[in-house]
Scaffold this active site. Structure first.
Site, PDB file in Angstrom:
ATOM      1  N   LYS A 141      44.878  68.006  14.333  1.00 26.63           N
ATOM      2  CA  LYS A 141      45.960  67.030  14.542  1.00 26.63           C
ATOM      3  C   LYS A 141      46.085  66.657  16.017  1.00 26.63           C
ATOM      4  O   LYS A 141      46.135  65.486  16.362  1.00 26.63           O
ATOM      5  CB  LYS A 141      47.288  67.637  14.054  1.00 26.63           C
ATOM      6  CG  LYS A 141      48.510  66.862  14.487  1.00 26.63           C
ATOM      7  CD  LYS A 141      49.799  67.454  13.957  1.00 26.63           C
ATOM      8  CE  LYS A 141      50.395  68.580  14.768  1.00 26.63           C
ATOM      9  NZ  LYS A 141      51.134  68.194  15.973  1.00 26.63           N
ATOM     10  N   ASN A 142      46.138  67.677  16.877  1.00 26.26           N
ATOM     11  CA  ASN A 142      46.442  67.401  18.284  1.00 26.26           C
ATOM     12  C   ASN A 142      45.259  66.855  19.070  1.00 26.26           C
ATOM     13  O   ASN A 142      45.399  66.534  20.254  1.00 26.26           O
ATOM     14  CB  ASN A 142      47.028  68.646  18.958  1.00 26.26           C
ATOM     15  CG  ASN A 142      48.433  68.937  18.442  1.00 26.26           C
ATOM     16  OD1 ASN A 142      49.043  68.090  17.778  1.00 26.26           O
ATOM     17  ND2 ASN A 142      48.937  70.129  18.730  1.00 26.26           N
ATOM     18  N   ARG A 194      56.964  62.495  18.532  1.00 22.29           N
ATOM     19  CA  ARG A 194      56.960  62.446  20.005  1.00 22.29           C
ATOM     20  C   ARG A 194      55.579  62.154  20.567  1.00 22.29           C
ATOM     21  O   ARG A 194      55.452  61.573  21.641  1.00 22.29           O
ATOM     22  CB  ARG A 194      57.398  63.790  20.576  1.00 22.29           C
ATOM     23  CG  ARG A 194      58.722  64.282  20.145  1.00 22.29           C
ATOM     24  CD  ARG A 194      58.950  65.639  20.748  1.00 22.29           C
ATOM     25  NE  ARG A 194      58.779  65.565  22.190  1.00 22.29           N
ATOM     26  CZ  ARG A 194      59.711  65.192  23.032  1.00 22.29           C
ATOM     27  NH1 ARG A 194      60.894  64.850  22.613  1.00 22.29           N
ATOM     28  NH2 ARG A 194      59.470  65.149  24.323  1.00 22.29           N
ATOM     29  N   CYS A 218      64.106  67.644  21.380  1.00 16.23           N
ATOM     30  CA  CYS A 218      63.268  68.047  20.252  1.00 16.23           C
ATOM     31  C   CYS A 218      63.763  69.407  19.774  1.00 16.23           C
ATOM     32  O   CYS A 218      64.415  70.140  20.525  1.00 16.23           O
ATOM     33  CB  CYS A 218      61.834  68.131  20.760  1.00 16.23           C
ATOM     34  SG  CYS A 218      60.670  68.886  19.647  1.00 16.23           S
ATOM     35  N   ARG A 241      61.535  69.072  26.357  1.00 16.62           N
ATOM     36  CA  ARG A 241      60.269  68.338  26.383  1.00 16.62           C
ATOM     37  C   ARG A 241      60.350  66.998  27.126  1.00 16.62           C
ATOM     38  O   ARG A 241      60.113  65.938  26.548  1.00 16.62           O
ATOM     39  CB  ARG A 241      59.735  68.150  24.961  1.00 16.62           C
ATOM     40  CG  ARG A 241      59.556  69.471  24.236  1.00 16.62           C
ATOM     41  CD  ARG A 241      58.983  69.310  22.872  1.00 16.62           C
ATOM     42  NE  ARG A 241      57.538  69.080  22.890  1.00 16.62           N
ATOM     43  CZ  ARG A 241      56.822  68.889  21.786  1.00 16.62           C
ATOM     44  NH1 ARG A 241      57.375  68.888  20.612  1.00 16.62           N
ATOM     45  NH2 ARG A 241      55.512  68.700  21.874  1.00 16.62           N
ATOM     46  N   ASP A 248      51.563  77.444  19.703  1.00 15.47           N
ATOM     47  CA  ASP A 248      51.528  76.966  18.315  1.00 15.47           C
ATOM     48  C   ASP A 248      51.135  78.062  17.316  1.00 15.47           C
ATOM     49  O   ASP A 248      51.126  77.813  16.109  1.00 15.47           O
ATOM     50  CB  ASP A 248      50.563  75.769  18.189  1.00 15.47           C
ATOM     51  CG  ASP A 248      51.102  74.528  18.878  1.00 15.47           C
ATOM     52  OD1 ASP A 248      52.309  74.482  19.168  1.00 15.47           O
ATOM     53  OD2 ASP A 248      50.307  73.608  19.137  1.00 15.47           O
ATOM     54  N   ARG A 302      53.437  67.159   8.207  1.00 10.23           N
ATOM     55  CA  ARG A 302      53.082  66.520   9.482  1.00 10.23           C
ATOM     56  C   ARG A 302      51.810  67.116  10.055  1.00 10.23           C
ATOM     57  O   ARG A 302      51.105  66.438  10.793  1.00 10.23           O
ATOM     58  CB  ARG A 302      54.187  66.758  10.514  1.00 10.23           C
ATOM     59  CG  ARG A 302      55.479  66.106  10.190  1.00 10.23           C
ATOM     60  CD  ARG A 302      56.436  66.291  11.314  1.00 10.23           C
ATOM     61  NE  ARG A 302      55.846  65.733  12.537  1.00 10.23           N
ATOM     62  CZ  ARG A 302      56.487  65.617  13.678  1.00 10.23           C
ATOM     63  NH1 ARG A 302      57.733  66.002  13.762  1.00 10.23           N
ATOM     64  NH2 ARG A 302      55.901  65.108  14.735  1.00 10.23           N
TER      65      ARG A 302
HETATM   66  N1  EPU Z   1      56.746  69.374  30.454  1.00 11.58           N
HETATM   67  C1  EPU Z   1      57.520  68.887  31.460  1.00 11.58           C
HETATM   68  N2  EPU Z   1      57.340  67.591  31.859  1.00 11.58           N
HETATM   69  C2  EPU Z   1      56.412  66.774  31.300  1.00 11.58           C
HETATM   70  C3  EPU Z   1      55.606  67.285  30.259  1.00 11.58           C
HETATM   71  C4  EPU Z   1      55.791  68.599  29.861  1.00 11.58           C
HETATM   72  O1  EPU Z   1      58.378  69.579  32.006  1.00 11.58           O
HETATM   73  O2  EPU Z   1      56.302  65.609  31.709  1.00 11.58           O
HETATM   74  C5  EPU Z   1      56.912  70.772  30.000  1.00 11.58           C
HETATM   75  C6  EPU Z   1      57.397  70.871  28.536  1.00 11.58           C
HETATM   76  O3  EPU Z   1      58.782  70.716  28.415  1.00 11.58           O
HETATM   77  C7  EPU Z   1      56.909  72.256  28.168  1.00 11.58           C
HETATM   78  C8  EPU Z   1      55.596  72.393  28.953  1.00 11.58           C
HETATM   79  O4  EPU Z   1      55.659  71.404  29.963  1.00 11.58           O
HETATM   80  O5  EPU Z   1      57.807  73.215  28.593  1.00 11.58           O
HETATM   81  C9  EPU Z   1      54.327  72.201  28.168  1.00 11.58           C
HETATM   82  O6  EPU Z   1      54.451  71.110  27.286  1.00 11.58           O
HETATM   83  P1  EPU Z   1      53.248  70.129  26.969  1.00 11.58           P
HETATM   84  O7  EPU Z   1      53.481  68.822  27.665  1.00 11.58           O
HETATM   85  O8  EPU Z   1      51.946  70.803  27.212  1.00 11.58           O
HETATM   86  O9  EPU Z   1      53.451  69.886  25.416  1.00 11.58           O
HETATM   87  P2  EPU Z   1      53.076  68.571  24.653  1.00 11.58           P
HETATM   88  O10 EPU Z   1      51.923  67.917  25.290  1.00 11.58           O
HETATM   89  O11 EPU Z   1      54.307  67.770  24.418  1.00 11.58           O
HETATM   90  C10 EPU Z   1      51.314  69.615  23.021  1.00 11.58           C
HETATM   91  C11 EPU Z   1      51.144  69.762  21.540  1.00 11.58           C
HETATM   92  C12 EPU Z   1      52.159  70.754  21.013  1.00 11.58           C
HETATM   93  C13 EPU Z   1      51.907  72.101  21.709  1.00 11.58           C
HETATM   94  C14 EPU Z   1      52.003  71.915  23.223  1.00 11.58           C
HETATM   95  C15 EPU Z   1      51.683  73.169  24.010  1.00 11.58           C
HETATM   96  C16 EPU Z   1      50.294  67.578  20.922  1.00 11.58           C
HETATM   97  C17 EPU Z   1      50.510  66.282  20.222  1.00 11.58           C
HETATM   98  N3  EPU Z   1      51.318  68.445  20.925  1.00 11.58           N
HETATM   99  O12 EPU Z   1      52.637  69.147  23.231  1.00 11.58           O
HETATM  100  O13 EPU Z   1      51.919  70.900  19.618  1.00 11.58           O
HETATM  101  O14 EPU Z   1      52.864  73.041  21.294  1.00 11.58           O
HETATM  102  O15 EPU Z   1      51.089  70.878  23.653  1.00 11.58           O
HETATM  103  O16 EPU Z   1      50.419  73.626  23.713  1.00 11.58           O
HETATM  104  O17 EPU Z   1      49.212  67.826  21.436  1.00 11.58           O
HETATM  105  C18 EPU Z   1      52.455  71.349  17.370  1.00 11.58           C
HETATM  106  O18 EPU Z   1      51.323  70.947  17.054  1.00 11.58           O
HETATM  107  O19 EPU Z   1      53.215  71.914  16.539  1.00 11.58           O
HETATM  108  C19 EPU Z   1      52.942  71.132  18.723  1.00 11.58           C
HETATM  109  C20 EPU Z   1      54.233  71.209  19.054  1.00 11.58           C
END
Ligand code: EPU
Length: 421
Positions: free
Chosen positions: A22-23, A93, A117, A122, A306, A398
Site C-alpha cells: 500500500k505505502n 491523508r 489523525c 501528523r 506499523d 484500507r
Molecule cells: N512529521 C512532522 N512533520 C512533517 C511530517 C512528519 O512532524 O512534515 C512527523 C510525524 O508527525 C511523525 C513523524 O514525523 O511523528 C514520522 O511521520 P511520517 O511523515 O514518516 O509518516 P507518514 O509519511 O505520514 C508513513 C506511512 C505510515 C507509517 C509512517 C511511519 C504512508 C502512506 N504512510 O506515514 O503508514 O506509519 O510513514 O513509518 O506511507 C499505515 O500504513 O498504517 C501508516 C500509518
C-alpha cells in the site's frame, strides 16, 4: 457496516501470498503525474486507499484504466485540475503525496491540508518547508495548501525529522527541478526506494535512495514506463505474527525477507523458528506459547511503527512481561485499551506499554480507529476464547487485501458479516 467475527483457538497452518505494498503503491500512483507518456503499474493491491488515490487522479483529469489483475494504466497528459479536494484528503491523508509531483510538473497545486489523525497530530510542515526551499510560494488558505512555482530549483534540504511521505514528496518534486537537490536525513524505508526506482524507470536521475542522503539531478521531463510495486512488508509481518500468536506454522510467499530484519529478529526472540528463501519466509512456533519481547519503534531499518500493534497483541498472551515503546506517533495505543477488554494485562506509562502475558484472552466486541490497531485486534481475536467481533472493518479494507480469506486459508475461523444496523 461490515464486521469480522472470529472464533479463537485455531493454530494457523498454511501459506499466504503477499500483495503489493500500500505505502509504495500510493506514492507511485501519485508519481505517475510526473510522466508525459502513459505509465503502467503492476502488483497494485486492491485496497480502499488505492481506489481513493485513483479517484483523486481521475478528478484531476488523469486517464486511468484498471484490468482484472489490478494492473493500472495511467495517462497524465490530460490533467485539467491540480486540486486534491477536502472530501478525498479527509478520507486519506496520504493524498498529500500529489503535492510534490503536481507542483513540479504543472507549477501549481491546491491540496487540502490534512487535519489531525487518530494516531497523532501528523503535521506536514516538513513537506511545505522543503518545497519552499525549492522555490515554491506556498500559502495556507481556506484549509488548502496553495503552492505555486514557475520552476523549482534544486538545493540542499536537511529534514528536521525523518518523514516517509515528506521524503517522497520532495524526491518527486526534485526530479523535475533545475539542477541538483540533496535531501539529508531522508527516510530509508523500502517504499522510498521503490518510489525512487520507479521514478528512475521514467528517466529520473536519483542516487542514494535507501540511505539518509538522496541526491537528485533534475531532468527536463519524465517519460512513460512500466513498473511493478514491491511486496507489502507490513502485510507479511502481520501474517507472521498471526502465525506466532496461535503457535502455528505459516509461510508467506512473494515477499522480500530483507525488508523485515527487525521484525524477524523479534519473532525469533519470541521463540519462533524462522527460515527464509529469496522470496519467502517460514515461521514455525511448534505449538508453543511465545515469549514476551520488548520493542521500540523507530524509522527504518529499526522496528516499524506499523508492526507495533501486532506485537502488542503477541505480548498479551506471551510468557513473561514485554514493553512496547512507540516513538513515532504520540497516540498510537488505542488498541491497548481494547485489548484490555479482552482481558489483557496492560499498563501504560507515557509512550510505553508494559504488557504482562496472560495464559489466555476472552472474546468481546472490539473496535479501533486506525488500520494497524484494527488488525491487531483481529490477531488477538485469533487466540481469544469465544467469539470476538471486530467492528469498523472499513479500516482493515484500507490496507489489507482479502484479510479474512487469507487467514481462513490458514485455518482461521473468521467470517465477514454485514451489520444489520
Ligand atoms: N512529521 C512532522 N512533520 C512533517 C511530517 C512528519 O512532524 O512534515 C512527523 C510525524 O508527525 C511523525 C513523524 O514525523 O511523528 C514520522 O511521520 P511520517 O511523515 O514518516 O509518516 P507518514 O509519511 O505520514 C508513513 C506511512 C505510515 C507509517 C509512517 C511511519 C504512508 C502512506 N504512510 O506515514 O503508514 O506509519 O510513514 O513509518 O506511507 C499505515 O500504513 O498504517 C501508516 C500509518
Amino acid at each position: 457496516m461490515d464486521k469480522l467475527q472470529i472464533r479463537g483457538g485455531v493454530q494457523l497452518e498454511g501459506e499466504v501470498r503477499i500483495s503489493g505494498a500500500k505505502n509504495a503503491a500510493l506514492p507511485i500512483l501519485a508519481g505517475t503525474l510526473l510522466a508525459e507518456g502513459p505509465v503502467s503499474i503492476g502488483n497494485v493491491p486492491h485496497l480502499r486507499d488505492v481506489t481513493t488515490m485513483i479517484e483523486l487522479l481521475g478528478r484531476m483529469g488523469v486517464g486511468v484504466t484498471i484490468d482484472d489483475k489490478m494492473r493500472v494504466e495511467v495517462d497524465a497528459s490530460s490533467v485539467s485540475e491540480c486540486v486534491a479536494p477536502y472530501e478525498l484528503v479527509r478520507t486519506m491523508r496520504a493524498s498529500i503525496v500529489v503535492l510534490g509531483p503536481l507542483l513540479a510538473r504543472f507549477g501549481r497545486a491546491d491540496v487540502s491540508l490534512p487535519g489531525g489523525c487518530a494516531i497523532g497530530a501528523r503535521p506536514v510542515n516538513i513537506h511545505v518547508a522543503g518545497l519552499q526551499a525549492l522555490g515554491a510560494e506556498i500559502h495556507i488558505e481556506n484549509g488548502y495548501i496553495r503552492a505555486r512555482a514557475d520552476k523549482l530549483v534544486g538545493t540542499r534540504l536537511v529534514l528536521d525529522t525523518v518523514t516517509v511521505t515528506g521524503t517522497e514528496n520532495l524526491l518527486m518534486a526534485a526530479t523535475l527541478a533545475e539542477g541538483q537537490t540533496v535531501i539529508e536525513n531522508a527516510a530509508r524505508e523500502p517504499e522510498v526506494v521503490d518510489l525512487a526506482d520507479f521514478l528512475c524507470t521514467m528517466g529520473a536521475r536519483i542516487r542514494g535512495a535507501g540511505t539518509d542522503t538522496i541526491v537528485v539531478d533534475g531532468v527536463e521531463r519524465l517519460q512513460g514506463a512500466s513498473y511493478d510495486v514491491l511486496p507489502d512488508r507490513i502485510e507479511a509481518g502481520t501474517f507472521l505474527v498471526a502465525g506466532a500468536i496461535t503457535g502455528g506454522h505459516v509461510r508467506v510467499k512473494g515477499t522480500r525477507p530483507e525488508h523485515l530484519d527487525a521484525v524477524l529478529a523479534k519473532l525469533r526472540e519470541a521463540g519462533a523458528t524462522i527460515q527464509v528463501g529469496d522470496s519467502w519466509i517460514d515461521l514455525n512456533m511448534h505449538g508453543r506459547r511465545p515469549h514476551s519481547v520488548d520493542i521500540r519503534t523507530a524509522p527504518h531499518p529499526a522496528f516499524p511503527t506499523d508492526m507495533q500493534a501486532q506485537f502488542a497483541a503477541l505480548n498479551t498472551i506471551a510468557d513473561g512481561v514485554g514493553t512496547v515503546t512507540e516513538t513515532i506517533f504520540e497516540n498510537r495505543f488505542m488498541h491497548m485499551l481494547e485489548m484490555r477488554r479482552l482481558g489483557a494485562d496492560i499498563r501504560i506509562e507515557g509512550n510505553t506499554a508494559i504488557i504482562r502475558g496472560m495464559p489466555n484472552l476472552t472474546a468481546a466486541p472490539v473496535m479501533a480507529t486506525d488500520l494497524r490497531a484494527s488488525v491487531s485486534l483481529v490477531i488477538a481475536g485469533l487466540v481469544a476464547q469465544g467469539e470476538t467481533i471486530v467492528n469498523r472493518v472499513y479500516h482493515l479494507d484500507r490496507g489489507y487485501e482479502r484479510l479474512e480469506a487469507k487467514l481462513a486459508a490458514c485455518g482461521a475461523d473468521i467470517e465477514r458479516v454485514k451489520d444489520a444496523a
